[in-house]
Design a protein around this motif. Structure first.
Motif, mmCIF file in Angstrom:
data_model
loop_
_atom_site.group_PDB
_atom_site.id
_atom_site.type_symbol
_atom_site.label_atom_id
_atom_site.label_comp_id
_atom_site.label_asym_id
_atom_site.label_seq_id
_atom_site.Cartn_x
_atom_site.Cartn_y
_atom_site.Cartn_z
ATOM 1 N N MET A 171 0.836 -1.264 0.030
ATOM 2 C CA MET A 171 0.032 0.010 0.119
ATOM 3 C C MET A 171 0.992 1.240 0.088
ATOM 4 O O MET A 171 1.656 1.249 0.830
ATOM 5 N N ARG A 172 0.555 2.101 -0.849
ATOM 6 C CA ARG A 172 1.597 3.315 -0.982
ATOM 7 C C ARG A 172 1.458 4.192 0.084
ATOM 8 O O ARG A 172 2.375 4.901 0.283
ATOM 9 N N ALA A 173 0.377 4.351 0.685
ATOM 10 C CA ALA A 173 0.037 5.376 1.719
ATOM 11 C C ALA A 173 1.272 4.554 3.062
ATOM 12 O O ALA A 173 1.743 5.591 3.755
ATOM 13 N N LEU A 174 1.268 3.599 3.227
ATOM 14 C CA LEU A 174 2.103 2.815 4.214
ATOM 15 C C LEU A 174 3.521 2.942 3.665
ATOM 16 O O LEU A 174 4.526 3.506 4.875
ATOM 17 N N ALA A 175 4.157 3.208 2.524
ATOM 18 C CA ALA A 175 5.482 3.500 2.303
ATOM 19 C C ALA A 175 5.680 4.860 2.501
ATOM 20 O O ALA A 175 6.783 5.133 3.180
ATOM 21 N N GLU A 176 4.826 5.861 2.257
ATOM 22 C CA GLU A 176 4.700 7.188 2.452
ATOM 23 C C GLU A 176 4.967 7.438 4.052
ATOM 24 O O GLU A 176 6.048 8.167 4.646
ATOM 25 N N LEU A 177 4.038 6.814 4.913
ATOM 26 C CA LEU A 177 4.276 7.052 6.256
ATOM 27 C C LEU A 177 5.463 6.491 6.940
ATOM 28 O O LEU A 177 6.265 7.182 7.611
ATOM 29 N N SER A 178 5.776 5.238 6.390
ATOM 30 C CA SER A 178 6.925 4.734 6.844
ATOM 31 C C SER A 178 8.247 5.656 6.709
ATOM 32 O O SER A 178 9.191 5.495 7.555
ATOM 33 N N MET B 215 8.324 9.033 6.370
ATOM 34 C CA MET B 215 8.177 10.281 6.929
ATOM 35 C C MET B 215 7.921 10.302 8.156
ATOM 36 O O MET B 215 8.723 11.017 8.972
ATOM 37 N N LEU B 216 7.314 9.192 8.893
ATOM 38 C CA LEU B 216 7.159 9.121 10.640
ATOM 39 C C LEU B 216 8.621 9.388 11.038
ATOM 40 O O LEU B 216 8.740 10.277 12.193
ATOM 41 N N PRO B 217 9.673 8.701 10.851
ATOM 42 C CA PRO B 217 10.908 8.705 11.447
ATOM 43 C C PRO B 217 11.497 10.142 11.277
ATOM 44 O O PRO B 217 12.309 10.688 12.350
ATOM 45 N N LEU B 218 11.256 10.657 10.189
ATOM 46 C CA LEU B 218 11.725 12.169 10.130
ATOM 47 C C LEU B 218 11.150 13.112 10.853
ATOM 48 O O LEU B 218 11.508 14.326 11.056
ATOM 49 N N HIS B 219 10.044 12.813 11.555
ATOM 50 C CA HIS B 219 9.089 13.815 12.306
ATOM 51 C C HIS B 219 9.002 13.406 13.797
ATOM 52 O O HIS B 219 7.943 13.607 14.151
ATOM 53 N N GLY B 220 9.893 12.823 14.516
ATOM 54 C CA GLY B 220 9.794 12.309 15.817
ATOM 55 C C GLY B 220 9.301 10.957 16.285
ATOM 56 O O GLY B 220 8.959 10.731 17.417
ATOM 57 N N PHE B 221 8.984 9.947 15.113
ATOM 58 C CA PHE B 221 8.646 8.856 15.388
ATOM 59 C C PHE B 221 9.500 7.781 14.789
ATOM 60 O O PHE B 221 9.185 6.925 14.068
ATOM 61 N N LEU C 250 0.636 10.847 17.010
ATOM 62 C CA LEU C 250 1.078 10.145 16.220
ATOM 63 C C LEU C 250 -0.015 10.083 14.999
ATOM 64 O O LEU C 250 0.216 10.215 13.712
ATOM 65 N N CYS C 251 -1.353 10.206 15.259
ATOM 66 C CA CYS C 251 -2.134 10.037 14.505
ATOM 67 C C CYS C 251 -2.512 11.386 13.777
ATOM 68 O O CYS C 251 -2.651 11.436 12.498
ATOM 69 N N ALA C 252 -2.271 12.462 14.659
ATOM 70 C CA ALA C 252 -2.170 13.721 13.741
ATOM 71 C C ALA C 252 -1.203 14.146 12.862
ATOM 72 O O ALA C 252 -1.304 14.493 11.557
ATOM 73 N N LEU C 253 0.008 13.227 12.971
ATOM 74 C CA LEU C 253 1.099 13.412 12.123
ATOM 75 C C LEU C 253 0.876 12.556 11.058
ATOM 76 O O LEU C 253 1.138 12.742 9.972
ATOM 77 N N MET C 254 0.108 11.287 11.024
ATOM 78 C CA MET C 254 -0.066 10.448 9.968
ATOM 79 C C MET C 254 -1.084 11.136 9.026
ATOM 80 O O MET C 254 -0.877 11.239 7.564
ATOM 81 N N LEU C 255 -1.897 11.977 9.682
ATOM 82 C CA LEU C 255 -2.979 12.656 8.702
ATOM 83 C C LEU C 255 -2.181 13.978 7.968
ATOM 84 O O LEU C 255 -2.359 13.992 6.612
ATOM 85 N N ALA C 256 -1.224 14.469 8.735
ATOM 86 C CA ALA C 256 -0.614 15.570 8.103
ATOM 87 C C ALA C 256 0.234 15.234 6.972
ATOM 88 O O ALA C 256 0.612 15.683 5.962
ATOM 89 N N ILE C 257 0.972 13.827 7.039
ATOM 90 C CA ILE C 257 2.085 13.305 6.126
ATOM 91 C C ILE C 257 1.054 13.016 4.682
ATOM 92 O O ILE C 257 1.499 13.362 3.767
ATOM 93 N N ILE C 258 -0.153 12.442 5.013
ATOM 94 C CA ILE C 258 -0.996 12.025 3.733
ATOM 95 C C ILE C 258 -1.541 13.472 3.188
ATOM 96 O O ILE C 258 -1.385 13.553 1.939
#
Length: 133
Positions: free
Chosen positions: A1-8, A10-16, A75-83
């Motif tokens: 899933m492309r959204a998972l790739a994007e989140l995976s 970007m999340l480490p770059l923003h505190g997770f 974490l949830c808010a960041l996931m939304l912001a990344i999308i």
């Protein structure tokens, strides 16, 4: 899933830093390890519609889990912001993305299967160009 790739990516770059698919702290299922990681995320394709012959509009349910309430919300808010940022850039995990519609902002929704973690969920629909394999 492309959204998972994007989140995976970007999340480490923003505190997770640990919330990635490689670390099994991000995926479509709740981690099976016991005890569960202190922080993890889940993305579920929750239906959606077809916009036209070449564009799908999947609904994505984003979930942030943590033993700390604020961290689960963040974490949830960041996931939304990344999308949402991917929409502005025009690419989600390498697929062309045209627009998004946020159906619900992060909200507390405890999961009885993971009683020792807080869970925040958000729902977003994205218009993605179909890709052929």
């Amino acid at each position: 899933m492309r959204a998972l790739a994007e989140l995976s990516t970007m999340l480490p770059l923003h505190g997770f830093p640990e919330v990635t698919t490689a670390n099994r702290r991000l995926g479509t299922k709740i981690p099976t390890t016991n005890p569960k990681p202190d922080v993890f995320g889940r993305l579920i394709a929750a239906g959606g519609t077809t916009r036209d012959l070449v564009t799908d509009s999947p609904a994505l349910s984003l979930e942030g889990y943590s033993v700390k309430e604020q961290e689960a919300r963040d974490l949830c808010a960041l996931m939304l912001a990344i999308i949402e940022a991917a929409v502005r850039a025009g690419s989600l995990g390498g697929a062309t993305i045209y627009r998004s519609r946020t159906a619900s902002l992060p909200q507390s929704l405890p999961n009885p299967l993971v009683p020792d973690h807080f869970r925040f969920t958000a729902l977003i629909s994205v218009d993605l160009r179909r890709v052929t394999a």
